[in-house]
Every structure is written in C-alpha cells, then in structure tokens.
Design an enzyme around this catalytic site. Structure first.
Site, PDB file in Angstrom:
ATOM      1  N   SER A  99       1.138   1.362   4.349  1.00 52.53           N
ATOM      2  CA  SER A  99       2.070   1.066   5.442  1.00 52.53           C
ATOM      3  C   SER A  99       2.619  -0.355   5.377  1.00 52.53           C
ATOM      4  O   SER A  99       3.305  -0.717   4.433  1.00 52.53           O
ATOM      5  CB  SER A  99       1.374   1.345   6.774  1.00 52.53           C
ATOM      6  N   ASP A 244       6.329   2.147   4.478  1.00 53.35           N
ATOM      7  CA  ASP A 244       6.414   3.609   4.381  1.00 53.35           C
ATOM      8  C   ASP A 244       7.348   4.206   5.430  1.00 53.35           C
ATOM      9  O   ASP A 244       7.400   5.429   5.597  1.00 53.35           O
ATOM     10  CB  ASP A 244       5.030   4.248   4.461  1.00 53.35           C
ATOM     11  N   ASP A 246       7.498   4.439   8.648  1.00 56.02           N
ATOM     12  CA  ASP A 246       7.124   5.107   9.893  1.00 56.02           C
ATOM     13  C   ASP A 246       7.233   4.150  11.078  1.00 56.02           C
ATOM     14  O   ASP A 246       7.039   4.536  12.217  1.00 56.02           O
ATOM     15  CB  ASP A 246       5.723   5.720   9.817  1.00 56.02           C
TER      16      ASP A 246
END
Length: 446
Positions: A99, A244, A246
């Site tokens: 992440s 990533d 998100d």
C-alpha cells in the site's frame, strides 16, 4: 507467531516477507480455498515494487503445488483485484502490495470469491495451515493434479468499464482540468486512461515506476507536489493515489489538501440529497473527528464508528446496511461500486459532486469546521491491559464530562500508547493531555 496484521501480511521484502514465507502462505491459502473451490482459479495482481516479481513467482509456485490454476494480471490497483476476482469467477484473489509503505516493504492481501477481504476467522484458519508442516506436505499434488499458470494482459479494460459505469452518464469531464499523482504505483496506467476517456484534460505526475520509486515523496502520502502542479496549471482539482490506489487525497483548485472527514461528509450529504444514502447512515473509524459526527447529525445522518482498517469499515457497513464508509486517511468505500476502498471510484464520485453543485471544489469540499485534536504517542515497556489500569475509567469519564472525546489504545505494531483528545476547546485538550501523560508515565513506567 502471527502472520496477518490489519490489512493482510506485510513486512520488509526479503527479510520478514521472503520467497519461502510467500510460497508457504500461498500453499496454506490454496489448501484453505480448495475446501469451497468452484472454478479452481486464483487471480494474482501486484503493484510496481521490484520485490513483486519475487513474491509473485513464489505465490505461483505455492498455489500450483497444491493444485490451483493461477491467473497473473500484472500491476493493477488493489480494488481492481477485488472486482476482477468476482468478475472472472475465481475462487480467490491475491494482491501483492504494501500500500502506502516505501518500496523496501511488501505485502500480500487476500480476497474471497465475492471480492471481499478475508475476515479474522479466515485468516486464522490459513495461519493454522501455514504452521502445519505435515498437512502442507500431504496436500502437495503430483502428475496431472499440479496446477498451471498463465498471464493475461488485457483485463485492465474490464476494470476501466466498471469505473466509468460508476460515473453519471449525463455528466462529462469536458472542460475539466485534472492533475493526477499516481505515486509511481499501480494506478499509473488506469487512472489517466479513465479520466481521458471521460473527456478531462489530464496532467499526470509520478507515473514512471522503476521498482524503487513507489510512494517516494509522491502520491497520497506526500501531496505537496500535487498541490504545486494544481496551482501551476490552474487545474480544477487534483487527485493523489497511494501505491495500490485504494487511498485518495484530494487537492482543491487553490492547491489546498481536503481533509478526509470533510470529503466523506460532503459526499454523504450529496448522496442523501440524491436519495442514494441508504438508511441515512455512514461508517467511519474511531479516529474520525467529532466535528464530522456533529455535522452528519445536524443533517439527519447517523455515524457508526468501527475499528481502524477498511475491512472493519466494510463489516460495519454490511451489518448496518450502509452504502458509504471510510477512513479520514483516504480509504473511502462506495458499496454500490466497490468491495473495498477505491481511490478512482472516490475521485469520480467527488468530481460528480462538484459538477452537480456548480461550485468550485474549495466551496463544496469544506462543509464544516473540524474540532481541535491532539495525538500523543508514548513509548511503553509493556502493553499492560488498559482495563486493568487503576483510575483510568474515572479519568475517561471526567474527560467526557468536560466535553471532550478521548481515544486511548496501543499501537498494533509498536510498543506505543496512542492518546487522542478532541473537542471544541483547545485549552481543555492541552490541560487534559498533560494530565494523561503524567498519569500513564506513572502507571506504565513510560
């Protein structure tokens, strides 16, 4: 030893998370998923870290060893893996990413056949298999039962269609100038494509991944460069993704970063006015500002608080029938369109809100004032159970009676006690924080 943390398995690549651990974890997951297998396929994606090659190959080895067929799709956002796992009828999906962490770290996130992140019960079952050497040896396949793998490079189109379908068909991004910071990460291809196809004038920065520059002074963790570019190009809005994709950070036309609670608040009110906010409720974490909660209450919207982590947000959303939830850090979940936090869906919903309002981003995305807040981290020798600390309950009751909200918890990864205080009075916060620091230093020998 515990493998899973708040969001999958994560650690320094090659040390905490090496090829051996990744292969064993894949075998354990494969054994677990085969109990309910329907298609015998597992999807594997990754972000742009160099270590992703090592971990991907180790995962493929482990999965094929226990009989699974693997579909490799290369660099894609985490929410794309969630969507494609269900869309492509796979038994599970795996995302290789740490992440927002620096490139030295990496991680492995799992999704079930519905595209949902695994719950703690599922994770515990995989961990149990991981440490059962006898079972792992017994479950390895031979001959024609060994699995296969293949790489598919064109699935990005499916995800792009899904994203575009989340944007109102009567709106267009013609005459909208957008700056995108893709953090040299998983969104470096898909983000510009989506906005260009919807008609926007797009300026992209940090879209040249080399394996080592993911999240490096860029993206959602470092939106300063995005703010500069928005002002330089006189853009209407700027969006910064993490490695990533998100997570999303929004920058208005003045180059100012939009607070995550304010963003969710503006979106919640917009959805309520349009009849889309099912059950008039929103889920946010215990970290969200009290000013946010009071704003929602004023407009007849209930706030349900969850533990930190978007999978806990989603659990509460499903439990309470909410369609919007998120974290102030930038993970926002629209259950109409995604099973997890999706930076691109959030960006498109945000720009739809701005266009519908006919106002500038700085006006629409600043719907209330945040209350003063202070967070202190205290190093502790041991994590003594908080409910066993004499006098703490009385302290917390007194703080509440004085009009403040307190959140006291241990870090999940470090020997630290996190103390959060917030309320309308900054002076009261300072006074109580000094008192709590002295109290805990004595109680915990901090």
């Amino acid at each position: 030893m515990k493998l899973f943390g708040t969001d999958g398995v994560r650690g320094m690549a090659g040390r905490d998370l090496d090829a051996f651990v990744a292969m064993k974890l894949a075998m354990a997951a494969g054994i677990y998923f085969r109990k309910t297998a329907k298609t015998n396929k597992i999807l594997v994606g990754k972000d742009t870290r160099r270590s992703g090659y090592m971990i991907e190959n180790a995962l493929v080895s482990g999965l094929t060893a226990v009989g699974y067929n693997v579909i490799q799709i290369g660099p894609m956002p985490t929410p794309a893996i969630a969507f494609l796992t269900e869309n492509m009828r796979c038994d599970a999906g795996i995302m290789i990413s740490a992440s927002h962490n620096p490139y030295e770290d990496n991680g492995i996130k799992f999704f079930d056949l519905h595209g949902d992140k695994l719950n703690e019960k599922d994770e515990a079952a995989i961990e149990k298999i991981f440490f059962d050497t006898e079972l792992m040896i017994h479950e390895q396949k031979t001959g024609k039962e060994i699995g296969s793998s293949k790489r598919i490079d064109d699935v990005i189109g499916r995800y792009i269609v899904q994203l575009k379908n989340s944007f109102p068909t009567d709106l267009t991004l013609n005459d909208v100038r957008v700056v995108l910071d893709t953090a040299n990460g998983a969104a470096y291809k898909v983000a510009p494509t989506v906005f260009e196809e919807l008609g926007a004038e797009v300026i992209v920065i940090n879209d040249k991944p080399n394996g080592y520059n993911i999240n490096d002074n860029c993206g959602a963790m470092h939106p300063e460069a995005l703010s500069e570019k928005v002002r330089e190009y006189r853009a209407d809005i700027g969006f910064a993704f993490d490695g990533d994709a998100d997570r999303l950070v929004v920058v208005d036309e003045r180059g100012n970063q939009v607070d995550g609670d304010k963003l969710i608040g503006a979106l919640a009110l917009f959805m309520k006015k349009n009849g889309r906010l099912k059950n008039d409720c929103v889920v946010a974490t215990v970290m969200s500002n009290q000013g946010f909660e009071d704003f929602l209450k004023k407009h007849g919207i209930g706030l349900i608080r969850s533990n930190v982590g978007d999978k806990y947000v989603l659990e509460e959303m499903q439990k309470n029938g909410c369609v919007l939830g998120g974290e102030q850090s930038g993970h926002v979940i629209f259950s109409e369109y995604a099973k997890t936090g999706d930076g691109l869906v959030t960006a498109l919903q945000t720009i739809a809100l701005i266009l519908r309002s006919g106002k500038k981003a700085s006006e629409v995305l600043n719907p209330f004032e945040l209350y003063p807040q202070k967070l202190v981290n205290l190093k502790v020798g041991e994590k003594k159970p908080l409910d066993s600390i004499e006098g703490l309950k009385e302290k917390e009751a007194a703080i509440k009676a004085d009009g403040l909200r307190s959140l006291i918890r241990y870090s999940g990864t470090e020997n630290k006690l996190r103390i959060l205080l917030e309320g309308k009075s900054a002076k009261k916060i300072e006074t109580w924080m000094e008192d709590l620091e002295k109290f805990f230093k004595k109680a915990l020998n901090a």
